[in-house]
Write a protein that holds these residues in place. Structure first.
Motif, short mmCIF file in Angstrom:
data_model
loop_
_atom_site.label_atom_id
_atom_site.label_comp_id
_atom_site.label_asym_id
_atom_site.label_seq_id
_atom_site.Cartn_x
_atom_site.Cartn_y
_atom_site.Cartn_z
N GLY A 333 35.41 37.62 47.33
CA GLY A 333 35.38 37.75 48.78
C GLY A 333 36.53 38.57 49.30
N GLY A 334 36.28 39.33 50.37
CA GLY A 334 37.28 40.24 50.91
C GLY A 334 38.53 39.56 51.40
N SER A 335 38.43 38.30 51.82
CA SER A 335 39.62 37.62 52.36
C SER A 335 40.63 37.26 51.28
N THR A 336 40.24 37.38 50.00
CA THR A 336 41.21 37.13 48.93
C THR A 336 42.18 38.30 48.76
N HIS A 337 41.99 39.38 49.52
CA HIS A 337 42.98 40.47 49.51
C HIS A 337 44.27 40.03 50.22
N VAL A 338 44.20 39.00 51.07
CA VAL A 338 45.39 38.55 51.79
C VAL A 338 46.41 38.03 50.78
N PRO A 339 47.62 38.60 50.72
CA PRO A 339 48.59 38.17 49.69
C PRO A 339 48.88 36.68 49.72
N ALA A 340 48.94 36.07 50.91
CA ALA A 340 49.24 34.64 50.98
C ALA A 340 48.17 33.81 50.29
N VAL A 341 46.93 34.26 50.35
CA VAL A 341 45.84 33.55 49.67
C VAL A 341 46.04 33.65 48.16
N GLN A 342 46.29 34.85 47.66
CA GLN A 342 46.50 35.05 46.23
C GLN A 342 47.67 34.21 45.71
N GLN A 343 48.76 34.20 46.48
CA GLN A 343 49.94 33.45 46.05
C GLN A 343 49.68 31.96 46.06
N ALA A 344 48.97 31.46 47.07
CA ALA A 344 48.69 30.02 47.14
C ALA A 344 47.80 29.59 45.99
N ILE A 345 46.80 30.38 45.66
CA ILE A 345 45.90 30.04 44.54
C ILE A 345 46.67 30.07 43.22
N ALA A 346 47.52 31.09 43.05
CA ALA A 346 48.29 31.19 41.81
C ALA A 346 49.22 29.99 41.65
#
Length: 861
Positions: A333-346
């Protein structure tokens, strides 16, 4: 010759796309809008002449007098009417028009790729969120049909994404956590792949959470900045133009959000594009930093993490696959480009000691669903070839890559006559002859050619012959070539491609009262079949079968019975649900057989305010009947819903309906009937809590051995089932209290045991502190502020003060403990953690006081 290959469509909330895996190609080909984009905006608008537009032309009218329809996927399955200027469209009609434009553009793009053949896109596999129910899935199918497509299947989006990632990265068997955050929906699935088969083990999500909500939060930040600069934009939608102004800011916010994915700051230049409430054109330059944006959406990201945890909890219960067993975390999904989303999931789901996934995988997040759908469509659907004259058609199942490989499929003959064999011919020379076998479909025959002989050309012809060898019909046969090195990875056999997001129930009578009997539980793998044996209960002369999906009625079947049929006449009911959520029921009652297709239910009408008030009264009554930990759980879940409803009633009608339905679902879980509080599900959950505490303990619990506890719990489980099915409401209440008392005593005993184990106690305290901190932070961010501006200002100040205290009194000391865990003695760790727990207690009390801020109390006499 006409070539009709199957293809895949990702019908998205913000953007849609398509992909196709053409025979002979090395990889799937994706949609191209002609302007360098692989996606089409999910928008439907009006041209100046009043004609319907779709995709980018519609999206470009967003600043015109008639803004386009967007995010209508969120309303799929609802009976809403969407206003577009003077025209009215349903969500199905808007989606159908969007699909028509998408397919027309894609078909035009593909023309000329196959020499001497007309390529037609008519047969599509469409993806849907895993959390879609029967109504929403059927609405998607109807939208495809409205667009002129033959919908060959519906595939859940996370499964499609997992297929693409596995194919692209040659991933082996393993467990996937698929995090799909699109423009309007959140979809989380835990998927297991074994020997090429995908099984969905757990699902969760939110049909009303996505990148659009990020845009609105950023728009709210922009509005606050402009208000502070002296413009009168308000904080609510009190005036007719307020909503339009906010929608304009939301569209500007979308561009800023994309800039903040790659830059630390983004700037919006407003040059009189719109006016404020006082008619002043807005001329302003607003700069937003990435930390400010991340603070504004932090609670939404935390909510998505909660959905992941619930999906993992479900997979742990159903298949013993928890976070530690996850091999790959996939971002979709396009909203996973948001860095805060990627960092939170990681942080939450990757890394040593957390899961086997070193980091989240992100590969074409906007396109991976469409690409996975194309891969599956290539195996689910057949390659159809039609003669230009229209007399015959072939559907190829196995596509050979060279001589010596089989060719199989079906023959469909439109003309009169019954063929006996199919011949492949080249230059009048017979290459192969296959006998035809009749199928259940009139006019359709199966064939199988074990091996193509050497020397077969690229384009032989296929001829149907009768018993005398005379031709009946023929057509050119396009046999694709794909180099062995370019062949795709083995296609997965989707034995369990989907799961049921909501249970199916039948209304029955017990002890003279109507109750619901579970036919297929939530989370059941699809396709599935369930058989139940029942009996008539009266002499009314008819049987009424009323089916529900959760509390939503979906079908009622009334069958007359032979005269003088006695009570107790046996009935067998068999319910089938396929992977596309199509349902049918059949069975017998006495000597009578029945079969019925279960049409999708109509969406229930919106709740009016008296109905919502009745739900809140039910919640008040239920709250007074809970005690102990169960009372705290109920209050924790119900209070934000009640306050949110009260705040949304004048500001956000759509959110009001969402919150009201969530309150209804919560009451169905905790208090399904006024005379039976708590409900059966809550008592079963309490029993599971006792089991976990007992079985995880390394020694006796309350002086009782594990075997003795097992026997005791078995007796309690049987007693719960018997008393729940019985007529005595007082006995049920007493039994529920006894189960809860046992649970609370066991939990206290577990706490004493942990205190005797300093390391285990510290670890548990740390986990509890972190989860409580996350919940308080979420409640602070999601707090439903008052619609009254003055009271809202009081609440905002107090919320900000509590947020600062949370950072200073909880987050900072908690991080300090984690950083020094190896060097800090256990006694000091536990002392510090207990102090943090006390601080969180005070913050929770402070949050409760915010809800009563400024209210009066009775004077004590």
């Amino acid at each position: 010759m006409k070539l009709i290959p199957p293809f895949g469509i990702d019908l998205g909330t913000t953007h849609s796309s398509a992909a196709i895996y053409l025979p002979g190609a090395a990889s799937p080909q994706t949609f191209d809008d002609g302007q360098g984009s692989q996606v089409m905006p999910s928008a439907v608008g009006l041209s100046p002449a009043g004609d319907l537009l779709a995709g980018r032309p519609a999206f470009e009218t967003r600043f015109g007098p008639t803004p386009p329809l967007t995010s209508f996927k969120r309303r799929m399955g609802q009976s809403d009417e969407l206003q577009l200027g003077s025209r009215t469209l349903t969500p199905i009609e808007a989606s159908g028009h969007l699909l028509s434009a998408l397919v027309a553009r894609f078909a035009g793009q593909l023309q000329g790729h196959i020499a001497q053949a007309e390529l037609r896109l008519e047969r599509a596999l469409i993806t849907i969120p895993a959390y879609f129910d029967v109504t929403q899935a059927e609405a998607t199918r109807r939208a495809g049909t409205l667009a002129g497509l033959t919908v060959i299947g519906l595939l859940q989006e996370p499964t499609a994404a997992a297929m693409f990632y596995s194919w692209k990265h040659r991933l082996q068997d393993g467990n996937f956590l698929v995090y799909d955050l699109g423009g309007g929906t959140l979809d989380v699935s835990v998927i297991r792949c074994m020997a090429g088969e995908y099984q969905v083990l757990g699902i969760d999500g939110d049909n009303h959470l996505g990148g659009d909500d990020f845009d609105r939060r950023l728009a709210g930040l922009l509005r606050s900045r402009l208000n502070a600069a002296g413009y009168a934009l308000g904080t609510r939608f009190n005036e007719p133009d307020d909503r339009l102004r906010f929608e304009l800011l939301t569209r500007y916010a979308r561009g800023l959000k994309e800039m903040l994915s790659t830059h630390d700051t983004a700037t919006l230049e407003l040059e009189g594009n719109f006016s404020d409430r006082e008619g002043r054109p807005v001329h302003a330059r607003v700069e937003v930093s990435r930390p400010e944006f991340e603070h504004a959406i932090g609670d939404l990201i935390e909510t998505t993490l909660g959905a992941c945890e619930r999906a993992l909890h479900q997979s742990g219960e159903q298949a013993r696959v928890g976070l530690a067993d996850i091999d790959h975390v996939l971002l979709v999904g396009g909203s996973t480009h948001v860095p805060a989303v990627q960092q939170a999931i990681a942080r939450a789901f990757c890394g040593e000691g957390v899961s086997r996934a070193e980091h989240p995988l992100s590969d074409s997040p906007e396109m991976c669903v469409a690409l996975g759908a194309a891969l599956h469509a290539a195996t689910l659907g057949r390659l159809r070839l039609e003669s230009d004259a229209g007399g015959a058609a072939l559907e190829l199942v196995d596509i050979p890559s060279g001589p010596g490989e089989p060719l199989s499929g079906q023959v469909e003959l439109a003309r009169q006559g019954q063929p006996d064999a199919l011949e492949l011919r080249e230059a009048a020379e017979t290459l192969a002859r296959a006998p035809l076998r009749s199928t259940h479909t009139p006019g359709v025959w199966n064939f199988f050619i074990p091996a193509l002989p050497e020397g077969v050309s690229e384009r032989p012809s296929a001829t149907l012959v009768d018993g005398a060898g005379l031709p009946i019909a023929s057509l050119p046969l396009w046999l694709p070539r794909r180099a062995p090195a370019e062949r795709p990875a083995p296609t997965p056999a989707l034995s369990n491609p989907a799961v049921l997001s909501r249970g199916i129930f039948l209304e029955i009578v017990k002890d003279g009262k109507p109750t619901r009997h579970a036919l297929i539980p939530r989370g059941a793998h699809l396709p599935t079949r369930a058989t139940h044996r029942l009996a008539t209960a009266d002499t009314s002369g008819a049987v009424v079968l009323q089916l529900f999906q959760d509390r939503l009625p979906i079908h009622t079947l009334v069958m007359p019975l032979p005269e003088h049929s006695a009570p107790g006449t046996p009935l067998t009911l068999e319910l089938d649900v396929d992977e596309t959520l199509s349902m049918s029921a059949k069975g017998t009652i006495g000597a009578q057989e029945f079969w019925v297709r279960i049409d999708p239910p109509r969406t229930p009408p919106e709740l009016d305010w008296p109905q919502i008030e009745a739900l809140m009264r039910r919640a008040d009554i239920a709250a007074r009947q809970f005690w102990g930990m169960e009372a705290r759980r109920f209050e924790r879940d119900v209070t934000p819903l009640i306050t949110g409803i009260e705040a949304a009633v004048h500001q956000d009608p759509l959110r009001l309906q969402i919150l009201a339905r969530r309150l209804e679902a919560l009451l169905d879980e905790f208090a399904p009937r006024a005379e039976r509080i708590p409900g059966r599900g809550r008592v079963d959950a309490t029993l599971d809590g006792i089991r976990r505490a007992v079985y995880y303990s390394s020694g006796d619990v309350q002086g009782i051995s594990r075997d003795a506890w097992r026997a005791r719990l078995d007796r309690l489980t049987s007693e719960v089932a018997r008393v729940w099915d019985g007529p005595d409401d007082a006995a049920w209440r007493q039994l529920a209290d006894r189960v809860q008392a046992t649970y609370e005593t066991v939990v206290q005993d577990e706490a004493r045991f942990l205190r005797a184990d300093p390391e285990g106690y510290a670890r548990r305290m740390l986990d509890t502190c972190q989860s409580r901190m996350a919940r308080v932070r979420l409640e602070l961010r999601e707090f439903a502020l008052s619609g009254d501006a003055e009271r809202r200002a009081l609440q905002e100040r107090e919320i900000d003060r509590l947020a600062q205290r949370l950072d200073a009194e909880v987050l900072v000391p908690l991080n300090a403990i984690k950083a020094r865990a190896d060097a800090l003695p256990l006694t000091r760790q536990t002392d510090a953690l207990e102090a943090i727990h006390v601080a969180i207690d005070h913050l929770e009390l402070g949050l409760q006081r915010v809800r009563t801020l400024g209210l009066l109390k009775r004077q004590e006499s």
